[in-house]
Design an enzyme around this catalytic site. Structure first.
Site, PDB file in Angstrom:
ATOM      1  CG  HIS A 107      -2.008  -1.029   1.115  1.00  0.00           C
ATOM      2  ND1 HIS A 107      -2.546  -1.655   2.215  1.00  0.00           N
ATOM      3  CD2 HIS A 107      -2.665  -1.530   0.037  1.00  0.00           C
ATOM      4  CE1 HIS A 107      -3.493  -2.495   1.817  1.00  0.00           C
ATOM      5  NE2 HIS A 107      -3.572  -2.447   0.505  1.00  0.00           N
ATOM      6  CD  GLU A 129      -0.769   0.343   4.592  1.00  0.00           C
ATOM      7  OE1 GLU A 129      -0.170  -0.755   4.597  1.00  0.00           O
ATOM      8  OE2 GLU A 129      -2.013   0.432   4.592  1.00  0.00           O
ATOM      9  CG  HIS A 135       0.047  -4.100   5.163  1.00  0.00           C
ATOM     10  ND1 HIS A 135      -0.595  -3.637   4.035  1.00  0.00           N
ATOM     11  CD2 HIS A 135       0.449  -5.362   4.870  1.00  0.00           C
ATOM     12  CE1 HIS A 135      -0.595  -4.579   3.101  1.00  0.00           C
ATOM     13  NE2 HIS A 135       0.042  -5.637   3.586  1.00  0.00           N
ATOM     14  CD  GLU A 177      -2.273  -3.559   9.078  1.00  0.00           C
ATOM     15  OE1 GLU A 177      -1.755  -2.438   8.918  1.00  0.00           O
ATOM     16  OE2 GLU A 177      -3.011  -4.107   8.216  1.00  0.00           O
TER      17      GLU A 177
END
Length: 309
Positions: free
Chosen positions: A66, A69, A217, A278
């Protein structure tokens, strides 16, 4: 060398140009570190892969599926530099012998899966046909800020919704949210693996045949560790180790986000431990002021990830 790019990792935005300069500087500095391309982006930018070690345990780390990110790209570049520095000096990293890691595992690292998107979000791409098209796409989805809210590749395909593991369900989930065409985020594409970047990661994974993968991420400080009810052997145990090392929580992926991701496909296809990490907390893109905290919390995961399988 007149200018050291690797010395500014974590304080410099990781544009595609910066990433290229870093990976080339790293392989010049460390002769045992190998550099290859696993594919090219929509705009023809290389997807660089750094490989460390010679062992039978095969591990693959990736970052920045992404675009917004991108701080995770800095994270993997810094880890590779610190790991190589420890190996070159006969030292250790996070209490583990770098030589033992080198002998035990083969670690492949793709620090920037989505270089075009990163350039859009960081401001390195500000004009031309691809930029103009991205602005048009964003105008159709005003709830996503432009360019900060851009997660997709430069053509508006969300690369982490491209893998053949429940792709049709992901398509239905995102359509229910109103995303049915190229968008800054959440568009699954016309078909699985239609984007060159996701296809490149898919093809590389099949060739490399990893025993474990980490897909980085942001944000939330969460470790996602399974796909639906599929739990590869030792997967949860390893997730708990990662949790202790980082302070991150171990959670089940929310249903609306639980399909067609890289980690999902890896678990489904290989039945081996795969994790979405994350990192950090806040609103993407996370500020670089969080980098040191993110690096310190993830150093244990990155180090032990090479040794736990």
């Amino acid at each position: 060398m007149s200018e050291s790019y690797i010395s500014t990792i974590g304080t410099t935005l990781p544009t595609s140009e910066f990433v290229e300069k870093c990976v080339k500087e790293l392989t010049k500095k460390y002769s045992f570190l190998r550099l290859t391309e696993i594919g090219r982006s929509v705009m023809g930018k290389p997807l660089w892969c750094l490989t460390f070690g010679k062992g039978a345990n095969r591990v693959f780390y990736s970052a920045s599926h992404h675009a917004n990110e991108y701080i995770t790209t800095n994270l993997l570049l810094k880890f590779v530099d610190r790991l190589c520095s420890a190996y070159a000096s006969g030292g250790s990293i996070h209490g583990e012998s770098a030589k033992e890691i080198y002998d035990y595992c083969t670690l492949a690292v793709v620090p920037a899966v989505n270089p075009d998107g990163i350039d859009l979000v960081t401001g390195a791409l500000r004009q031309g046909k691809y930029y103009d098209r991205a602005r048009e796409i964003a105008a159709s989805y005003p709830r996503f800020s432009f360019p900060d809210g851009w997660k997709a590749n430069i053509e508006g395909v969300d690369l982490n919704l491209q893998y053949p593991a429940g792709w049709e369900q992901a398509k239905a989930n995102k359509a229910a949210l109103g995303v049915t065409s190229p968008a800054p985020a959440d568009f699954v594409g016309e078909n699985p693996l239609s984007a060159p970047e996701s296809r490149a990661v898919y093809d590389f994974t099949l060739r490399f045949d990893p025993d474990l993968i980490l897909a980085y991420h942001t944000q939330g400080e969460v470790i996602y560790w399974k796909y639906l009810d599929q739990e590869p052997r030792s997967s949860y145990k390893i997730a708990q180790i990662f949790s202790v090392l980082s302070g991150y929580s171990v959670e089940t992926t929310p249903y609306a986000s639980g399909f067609a991701g890289y980690k999902d496909w890896f678990i489904d296809a290989f039945d081996r431990p795969g994790y979405t990490i994350e990192a950090g907390k806040g609103i993407n893109p996370l500020p670089l002021t969080q980098f040191d905290d993110i690096y310190n919390k993830n150093l244990g995961i990155l180090t032990l990830g090479t040794l736990v399988t």
